[in-house]
Design a protein around this motif. Structure first.
Motif, PDB file in Angstrom:
ATOM      1  N   GLU A 146      34.346  37.399  35.299  1.00 15.19           N
ATOM      2  CA  GLU A 146      33.742  36.260  35.429  1.00 15.19           C
ATOM      3  C   GLU A 146      32.335  36.598  35.077  1.00 15.19           C
ATOM      4  O   GLU A 146      31.360  35.906  35.660  1.00 15.19           O
ATOM      5  N   ASN A 163      36.629  28.883  40.039  1.00 17.18           N
ATOM      6  CA  ASN A 163      36.481  29.981  40.816  1.00 17.18           C
ATOM      7  C   ASN A 163      35.008  30.102  41.187  1.00 17.18           C
ATOM      8  O   ASN A 163      34.618  30.115  42.589  1.00 17.18           O
ATOM      9  N   HIS A 175      39.858  38.920  39.375  1.00 17.59           N
ATOM     10  CA  HIS A 175      39.374  38.359  38.222  1.00 17.59           C
ATOM     11  C   HIS A 175      37.870  37.808  38.638  1.00 17.59           C
ATOM     12  O   HIS A 175      36.914  38.071  37.842  1.00 17.59           O
ATOM     13  N   ASN A 204      46.453  39.423  38.330  1.00 15.96           N
ATOM     14  CA  ASN A 204      46.627  39.787  36.992  1.00 15.96           C
ATOM     15  C   ASN A 204      46.426  41.337  36.653  1.00 15.96           C
ATOM     16  O   ASN A 204      47.523  42.039  36.145  1.00 15.96           O
ATOM     17  N   ALA A 232      45.476  31.280  39.496  1.00 15.72           N
ATOM     18  CA  ALA A 232      45.623  30.969  37.909  1.00 15.72           C
ATOM     19  C   ALA A 232      47.086  30.929  37.527  1.00 15.72           C
ATOM     20  O   ALA A 232      47.183  30.088  36.688  1.00 15.72           O
ATOM     21  N   ARG A 233      47.728  31.807  38.010  1.00 14.35           N
ATOM     22  CA  ARG A 233      49.250  31.776  37.567  1.00 14.35           C
ATOM     23  C   ARG A 233      50.129  31.610  38.884  1.00 14.35           C
ATOM     24  O   ARG A 233      51.213  32.008  38.955  1.00 14.35           O
ATOM     25  N   GLU A 238      44.027  36.864  44.859  1.00 17.56           N
ATOM     26  CA  GLU A 238      44.379  36.341  43.628  1.00 17.56           C
ATOM     27  C   GLU A 238      46.060  36.116  43.574  1.00 17.56           C
ATOM     28  O   GLU A 238      46.599  37.206  44.111  1.00 17.56           O
ATOM     29  N   CYS A 280      45.367  27.180  37.236  1.00 15.97           N
ATOM     30  CA  CYS A 280      45.078  26.998  35.673  1.00 15.97           C
ATOM     31  C   CYS A 280      46.388  26.506  34.967  1.00 15.97           C
ATOM     32  O   CYS A 280      47.403  26.617  35.077  1.00 15.97           O
ATOM     33  N   ASP A 287      42.556  31.961  44.110  1.00 18.92           N
ATOM     34  CA  ASP A 287      42.581  32.078  42.560  1.00 18.92           C
ATOM     35  C   ASP A 287      44.300  32.115  42.298  1.00 18.92           C
ATOM     36  O   ASP A 287      44.710  33.198  42.187  1.00 18.92           O
ATOM     37  N   LYS A 330      47.317  28.271  30.791  1.00 16.49           N
ATOM     38  CA  LYS A 330      47.917  29.652  30.697  1.00 16.49           C
ATOM     39  C   LYS A 330      49.725  29.472  30.317  1.00 16.49           C
ATOM     40  O   LYS A 330      49.710  28.610  29.311  1.00 16.49           O
ATOM     41  N   SER A 342      37.635  25.400  32.918  1.00 16.03           N
ATOM     42  CA  SER A 342      38.284  26.788  32.919  1.00 16.03           C
ATOM     43  C   SER A 342      38.421  27.189  34.421  1.00 16.03           C
ATOM     44  O   SER A 342      37.745  26.682  35.277  1.00 16.03           O
ATOM     45  N   GLY A 343      39.324  28.257  34.475  1.00 20.78           N
ATOM     46  CA  GLY A 343      39.353  28.866  35.893  1.00 20.78           C
ATOM     47  C   GLY A 343      38.207  29.708  36.255  1.00 20.78           C
ATOM     48  O   GLY A 343      38.099  29.675  37.478  1.00 20.78           O
ATOM     49  N   THR A 344      37.444  30.083  35.240  1.00 23.04           N
ATOM     50  CA  THR A 344      36.202  30.701  35.661  1.00 23.04           C
ATOM     51  C   THR A 344      35.535  29.950  36.242  1.00 23.04           C
ATOM     52  O   THR A 344      34.591  29.889  37.646  1.00 23.04           O
ATOM     53  N   SER A 363      41.567  23.510  34.233  1.00 25.24           N
ATOM     54  CA  SER A 363      41.765  24.079  35.537  1.00 25.24           C
ATOM     55  C   SER A 363      41.497  23.158  36.522  1.00 25.24           C
ATOM     56  O   SER A 363      40.819  22.192  36.387  1.00 25.24           O
TER      57      SER A 363
HETATM   58  C1  LIG Z   1      42.719  33.379  33.444  1.00 27.85           C
HETATM   59  C2  LIG Z   1      42.400  33.592  34.779  1.00 27.85           C
HETATM   60  C3  LIG Z   1      41.284  33.022  35.340  1.00 27.85           C
HETATM   61  C4  LIG Z   1      40.602  31.735  34.749  1.00 27.85           C
HETATM   62  O1  LIG Z   1      40.258  32.122  33.385  1.00 27.85           O
HETATM   63  P1  LIG Z   1      39.680  31.152  32.464  1.00 27.85           P
HETATM   64  O2  LIG Z   1      39.731  31.840  31.033  1.00 27.85           O
HETATM   65  O3  LIG Z   1      38.180  30.978  32.858  1.00 27.85           O
HETATM   66  O4  LIG Z   1      40.225  29.706  32.398  1.00 27.85           O
HETATM   67  C5  LIG Z   1      41.063  33.217  36.725  1.00 27.85           C
HETATM   68  N1  LIG Z   1      41.750  34.200  37.400  1.00 27.85           N
HETATM   69  C6  LIG Z   1      42.707  34.697  36.886  1.00 27.85           C
HETATM   70  C7  LIG Z   1      43.266  35.720  37.685  1.00 27.85           C
HETATM   71  C8  LIG Z   1      43.034  34.609  35.659  1.00 27.85           C
HETATM   72  O5  LIG Z   1      44.008  35.088  35.127  1.00 27.85           O
END
Ligand SMILES: *Cc1c(COP(=O)(O)O)cnc(C)c1O
Length: 341
Positions: free
Chosen positions: A90, A64, A85, A141, A172-173, A137, A198, A170, A201, A59-61, A209
């Protein structure tokens, strides 16, 4: 009635071609470093960003959290934007896993300015934590999908180097950003000490991730991944999905971004919408007028087959993804026009 699910781009499911590709993957035991598909994915992303190495995580969590753990010691302080995030979503992991303090900056739509980082740096006194790490980030988000372009990232990176701070991205996107700016991953890689991406997504992989950095950093990261319980065995089947996503699904993100922008333009005309945050990528945050409850709107949306999430006391978030097509916009707006306030 077709369900329109805009709760997140994490709801995307593998299509048949991705599933086929997953099934033919060559796999091995990744705890021993012997899964050829994972090794290939890690190498591909490291090369793409002009870095030495990478590590595949669930996972992205986790990516990170591992990054924060690798870059800091207890009594250090992490500097980040207050909506980020790593702080919000987290589970307070920075404190639990790394025993670091956090210095929250009030940015603009989730974005930091270099001078705000400088101002957040602690002087060297016994009674203060050590400023060691900055995390940004991209896209943001909670900032409504806002993004930093290459020049903005460069300015932050130069400032961090000047003050001897590590810098984590980070991302993720991140690919939702790159399809807009057309900045190249290998221009971005050198600006950061670590980058998290990630694949689960908008890119559509079911899981995965990747954390990218130099070899010494990734060697350390492998240890922390293991102690967090993230050492997986024949996870190459999952890495294959990520590989497929990188090879085929990046152009889709441009469509997702465009759909979000088009929805944003329409939403402004609804009587119960007070404001729409500027739409830059595939995230759309809008504010409901004062005298109307967000819960009421969400319930009515749900009754009409539209799934979204609350994103603040007066805010609702939509996220576009490959399960939402351009010709769903009319349908969405027709249903939203019938909401009663
Ligand atoms: C989704 C996301 C993550 C990681 O999330 P996981 O659900 O753990 O994969 C990290 N940072 C941002 C900005 C996100 O949107």
């Amino acid at each position: 009635m077709k369900q329109i699910n805009l709760i997140s781009d994490t709801i995307t499911k593998p299509n048949d071609a991705m599933l086929q590709y997953m099934m033919q993957a060559e796999v091995g035991d990744d705890v021993f470093g012997q899964d050829p598909t994972i090794n290939a994915l890690e190498k591909k992303l490291a090369n793409m960003f002009g870095k030495e190495a990478a590590i595949f995580c669930p996972s992205g969590t986790m990516t990170n959290q591992i990054a924060i753990k690798c870059h800091t010691n207890a009594l250090d302080e992490l500097i980040c934007e207050k909506t980020s995030h790593v702080y919000q979503y987290e589970t307070g992991g920075y404190s639990y896993n790394s025993r670091v303090a956090i210095n929250l900056i009030d940015g603009e739509n989730g974005k930091l300015k270099p001078h705000q980082i400088t101002e957040a740096i602690r002087p060297d006194y016994d009674w203060l934590p050590n400023s060691t790490l900055v995390s940004i980030e991209n896209s943001c988000n909670k900032g409504g999908g806002s993004y930093y372009d290459l020049q903005e990232m460069k300015a932050i990176s130069e400032n961090c180097q000047k003050h001897d701070l590590r810098l984590h991205l980070d991302g993720a996107r991140l690919f939702n950003v790159l399809v807009e700016t057309e900045d190249k991953p290998n221009e971005i890689g050198p600006l950061f000490d670590s980058i998290s991406i990630c694949l689960s997504k908008g890119l559509g992989a079911p899981v995965g991730s990747v954390l990218i950095g130099n070899s010494a950093f990734i060697k350390k990261a492998r240890k922390f991944r293991k102690v967090m319980g993230g050492g997986m065995r024949q996870a190459g089947y999952l890495a294959a999905a990520c590989m497929y996503a990188l090879d085929h699904n990046i152009p889709q993100l441009k469509t997702d971004n465009q759909n979000a922008k088009n929805i944003g333009r329409e939403l402004r005309h609804l009587s119960y919408v007070e404001a729409v945050k500027p739409v830059k990528t595939n995230i759309l945050i809008f504010t409901i007028v004062d005298n109307v409850e967000v819960n009421d709107i969400l319930q009515q949306l749900q009754d009409k087959g539209i799934i979204a999430s609350q994103f603040g006391p007066k805010d609702i978030r939509f996220v576009t993804h490959n399960g939402f097509e351009e010709n769903d916009i009319n349908d969405l707006m027709e249903r939203m026009k019938t909401i009663e306030i």
